[in-house]
Scaffold this active site. Structure first.
Site, PDB file in Angstrom:
ATOM      1  N   ILE A  14      -6.310  11.125 -11.945  1.00  9.12           N
ATOM      2  CA  ILE A  14      -6.899  11.871 -10.828  1.00  9.12           C
ATOM      3  C   ILE A  14      -6.374  11.418  -9.485  1.00  9.12           C
ATOM      4  CG2 ILE A  14      -9.016  12.696 -11.912  1.00  9.12           C
ATOM      5  CD1 ILE A  14     -10.428  10.217 -10.890  1.00  9.12           C
ATOM      6  N   GLY A  15      -5.579  10.371  -9.475  1.00 10.94           N
ATOM      7  CA  GLY A  15      -5.052   9.952  -8.188  1.00 10.94           C
ATOM      8  C   GLY A  15      -4.113   8.784  -8.331  1.00 10.94           C
ATOM      9  N   GLY A  17      -2.280   5.626  -5.617  1.00  7.07           N
ATOM     10  CA  GLY A  17      -2.093   5.078  -4.278  1.00  7.07           C
ATOM     11  C   GLY A  17      -0.815   4.273  -4.286  1.00  7.07           C
ATOM     12  N   PHE A  19      -0.577   1.146  -4.664  1.00  9.88           N
ATOM     13  CA  PHE A  19      -0.617   0.013  -5.579  1.00  9.88           C
ATOM     14  C   PHE A  19      -1.311   0.317  -6.891  1.00  9.88           C
ATOM     15  CE2 PHE A  19      -0.903  -1.394  -1.163  1.00  9.88           C
ATOM     16  CZ  PHE A  19       0.300  -2.077  -1.063  1.00  9.88           C
ATOM     17  N   ARG A  21      -3.143   3.357  -9.889  1.00  9.89           N
ATOM     18  CA  ARG A  21      -3.348   4.674 -10.469  1.00  9.89           C
ATOM     19  C   ARG A  21      -4.818   4.803 -10.835  1.00  9.89           C
ATOM     20  NH1 ARG A  21       1.195   4.758 -14.484  1.00  9.89           N
ATOM     21  NH2 ARG A  21       2.894   5.299 -13.091  1.00  9.89           N
ATOM     22  N   VAL A  22      -5.333   6.011 -10.718  1.00 15.55           N
ATOM     23  CA  VAL A  22      -6.749   6.211 -11.020  1.00 15.55           C
ATOM     24  C   VAL A  22      -6.891   7.302 -12.072  1.00 15.55           C
ATOM     25  CG1 VAL A  22      -9.016   6.715 -10.041  1.00 15.55           C
ATOM     26  CG2 VAL A  22      -7.321   5.526  -8.655  1.00 15.55           C
ATOM     27  N   LYS A  37      -9.575   2.511 -12.081  1.00 16.84           N
ATOM     28  CA  LYS A  37      -8.383   2.292 -11.247  1.00 16.84           C
ATOM     29  C   LYS A  37      -7.674   1.066 -11.771  1.00 16.84           C
ATOM     30  CE  LYS A  37      -7.601   0.945  -6.368  1.00 16.84           C
ATOM     31  NZ  LYS A  37      -8.086   1.162  -4.996  1.00 16.84           N
ATOM     32  N   ASP A 129     -10.029   0.074   6.141  1.00 18.25           N
ATOM     33  CA  ASP A 129      -9.134   1.164   5.718  1.00 18.25           C
ATOM     34  C   ASP A 129      -9.910   2.485   5.661  1.00 18.25           C
ATOM     35  OD1 ASP A 129      -6.695   2.286   4.999  1.00 18.25           O
ATOM     36  OD2 ASP A 129      -6.824   1.686   2.894  1.00 18.25           O
ATOM     37  N   ASP A 146     -12.470   2.768  -1.903  1.00 11.99           N
ATOM     38  CA  ASP A 146     -11.236   2.009  -1.721  1.00 11.99           C
ATOM     39  C   ASP A 146     -11.424   0.789  -0.824  1.00 11.99           C
ATOM     40  OD1 ASP A 146      -8.714   1.020  -1.593  1.00 11.99           O
ATOM     41  OD2 ASP A 146      -7.766   2.851  -0.868  1.00 11.99           O
TER      42      ASP A 146
HETATM   43  P1  ATP Z   1      -4.157   3.409  -1.033  1.00  9.86           P
HETATM   44  O1  ATP Z   1      -2.681   3.461  -1.077  1.00  9.86           O
HETATM   45  O2  ATP Z   1      -4.771   4.567  -0.282  1.00  9.86           O
HETATM   46  O3  ATP Z   1      -4.743   2.103  -0.612  1.00  9.86           O
HETATM   47  P2  ATP Z   1      -5.120   2.761  -3.591  1.00  9.86           P
HETATM   48  O4  ATP Z   1      -3.991   2.338  -4.441  1.00  9.86           O
HETATM   49  O5  ATP Z   1      -5.968   1.700  -3.011  1.00  9.86           O
HETATM   50  O6  ATP Z   1      -4.621   3.705  -2.508  1.00  9.86           O
HETATM   51  P3  ATP Z   1      -7.393   4.484  -4.067  1.00  9.86           P
HETATM   52  O7  ATP Z   1      -7.350   5.025  -2.692  1.00  9.86           O
HETATM   53  O8  ATP Z   1      -8.562   3.665  -4.430  1.00  9.86           O
HETATM   54  O9  ATP Z   1      -6.040   3.715  -4.445  1.00  9.86           O
HETATM   55  O10 ATP Z   1      -7.290   5.690  -5.098  1.00  9.86           O
HETATM   56  C1  ATP Z   1      -6.177   6.557  -5.110  1.00  9.86           C
HETATM   57  C2  ATP Z   1      -6.638   7.996  -5.283  1.00  9.86           C
HETATM   58  O11 ATP Z   1      -7.325   8.155  -6.531  1.00  9.86           O
HETATM   59  C3  ATP Z   1      -7.646   8.446  -4.228  1.00  9.86           C
HETATM   60  O12 ATP Z   1      -7.035   8.924  -3.072  1.00  9.86           O
HETATM   61  C4  ATP Z   1      -8.421   9.526  -4.976  1.00  9.86           C
HETATM   62  O13 ATP Z   1      -7.738  10.752  -4.909  1.00  9.86           O
HETATM   63  C5  ATP Z   1      -8.438   9.020  -6.410  1.00  9.86           C
HETATM   64  N1  ATP Z   1      -9.668   8.261  -6.684  1.00  9.86           N
HETATM   65  C6  ATP Z   1      -9.827   6.930  -6.503  1.00  9.86           C
HETATM   66  N2  ATP Z   1     -11.064   6.522  -6.835  1.00  9.86           N
HETATM   67  C7  ATP Z   1     -11.736   7.628  -7.233  1.00  9.86           C
HETATM   68  C8  ATP Z   1     -13.085   7.875  -7.704  1.00  9.86           C
HETATM   69  N3  ATP Z   1     -13.962   6.878  -7.800  1.00  9.86           N
HETATM   70  N4  ATP Z   1     -13.417   9.140  -8.018  1.00  9.86           N
HETATM   71  C9  ATP Z   1     -12.515  10.135  -7.897  1.00  9.86           C
HETATM   72  N5  ATP Z   1     -11.244   9.977  -7.476  1.00  9.86           N
HETATM   73  C10 ATP Z   1     -10.841   8.740  -7.144  1.00  9.86           C
HETATM   74 MG    MG Z   2      -6.943   4.862  -0.788  1.00 10.38          MG
HETATM   75 MG    MG Z   3      -6.388   0.988  -1.095  1.00  9.26          MG
END
Ligand code: ATP
Ligand code: MG
Ligand code: MG
Length: 262
Positions: A14-15, A17, A19, A21-22, A37, A129, A146
């Site tokens: 579903i996403g 970032g 660092f 994957r979610v 995540k 953030d 996040d």
């Molecule tokens: P960033 O580079 O922004 O710091 P990150 O690696 O820390 O990203 P997150 O921002 O926590 O990762 O999550 C990446 C994506 O996954 C989010 O932008 C969102 O689209 C999806 N996502 C994360 N957590 C959830 C959640 N609890 N429910 C639904 N979608 C989520």
């Molecule tokens: Mg994020």
């Molecule tokens: Mg982050």
């Protein structure tokens, strides 16, 4: 044996970032959906692991709050950190239809995230953030998520601030006194971006204008609302309201008045 594979059935990604994957997953034991995540790269060194653990330690120490993405558990597997969280519908972004079309809806989102900020600041934690992408929505409720940049307000930990577009000048200059006021600036910048529907500049003169109280006018929005964003983004952190002061602002109590178009 993989705890992830044993305990969860992976539905879909579903996403992602920088660092991590979610994934949307089904927990076999309780039949409920969660978001899991996990870090993209293997964390070989203790220092890397400690940094990654900041996120779960912040989440775990905070406890539950309606306006914070819920945390369930975390574990290491193959040197990757896994975090099991509450599954949300989506995060806000100017690229996605946000449904923040009226001032009333924008104020509702701002009010709810301000409640999350008051809660974490009271517990001695700064998020660092805050941005649309890290504001989630689930069944109409806004949730701050996040906590990958979260740190202690007392400054006793090294600071790794988030997305520069939403950061006030003092933290970009590495000269800050009040870390909690960084989150207030970021919330103002995030709301400003969502309302305006244009991505915030990453650098250049417009980037600097936003840090010098020179916000462009937001047509169709009331003056009290625009002034509130201005003071949240004040270059002087002492002039920015605290989350508590923000919540006491009468703007959240009265029906919003929109500027009359001529
Ligand atoms: P960033 O580079 O922004 O710091 P990150 O690696 O820390 O990203 P997150 O921002 O926590 O990762 O999550 C990446 C994506 O996954 C989010 O932008 C969102 O689209 C999806 N996502 C994360 N957590 C959830 C959640 N609890 N429910 C639904 N979608 C989520
Ligand atoms: Mg994020
Ligand atoms: Mg982050």
């Amino acid at each position: 044996l993989s705890r992830y594979r044993t305990d969860f059935h992976e539905i879909e990604q579903i996403g992602s970032g920088n660092f991590s994957r979610v994934f949307k997953v089904l927990k076999r034991l309780d039949g409920c959906m969660y978001a899991v995540k996990h870090s993209l790269k293997r964390l070989h060194h203790d220092t890397e692991r400690c940094k990654a653990l900041m996120e779960v330690q912040a989440l775990a120490s905070l406890g539950t709050h309606e306006n914070i993405v819920g945390y369930y558990s975390s574990w290491f597997e193959n040197e990757q950190l896994y975090i099991q969280m509450e599954l949300c519908d989506r995060s806000l972004s100017i690229n996605k239809p946000s449904k923040l079309s009226t001032e009333e809806e924008v104020l509702e989102a701002m009010h709810q995230i301000a409640k999350a900020l008051q809660f974490i600041h009271e517990k001695g934690i700064a998020h660092l953030d805050v941005k649309p992408d890290n504001i989630y929505i689930k069944n109409g409720v806004y949730k701050l998520g996040d906590f990958g940049c979260a740190t202690l307000l007392d400054g006793s930990l090294p600071i790794e601030e988030g997305d520069a577009r939403y950061m006030p000048q003092e933290i970009l200059n590495d000269k800050y006194d009040y870390l909690e006021k960084v989150d207030i600036f970021s919330l103002g910048a995030a709301i400003f971006e969502l309302v305006r529907g244009l991505p915030l500049p990453e650098s250049g003169p417009h980037f600097l204008n936003l840090r010098e109280r020179k916000l462009p006018l937001l047509p169709g929005h009331s003056l009290p609302f625009q002034n509130l964003l201005k003071v949240m983004m004040d270059p002087d952190p002492a002039r920015r309201p605290s989350a508590k002061e923000l919540l006491e602002n009468p703007i959240f109590g009265r029906p919003p008045r929109t500027a009359r178009s001529k």
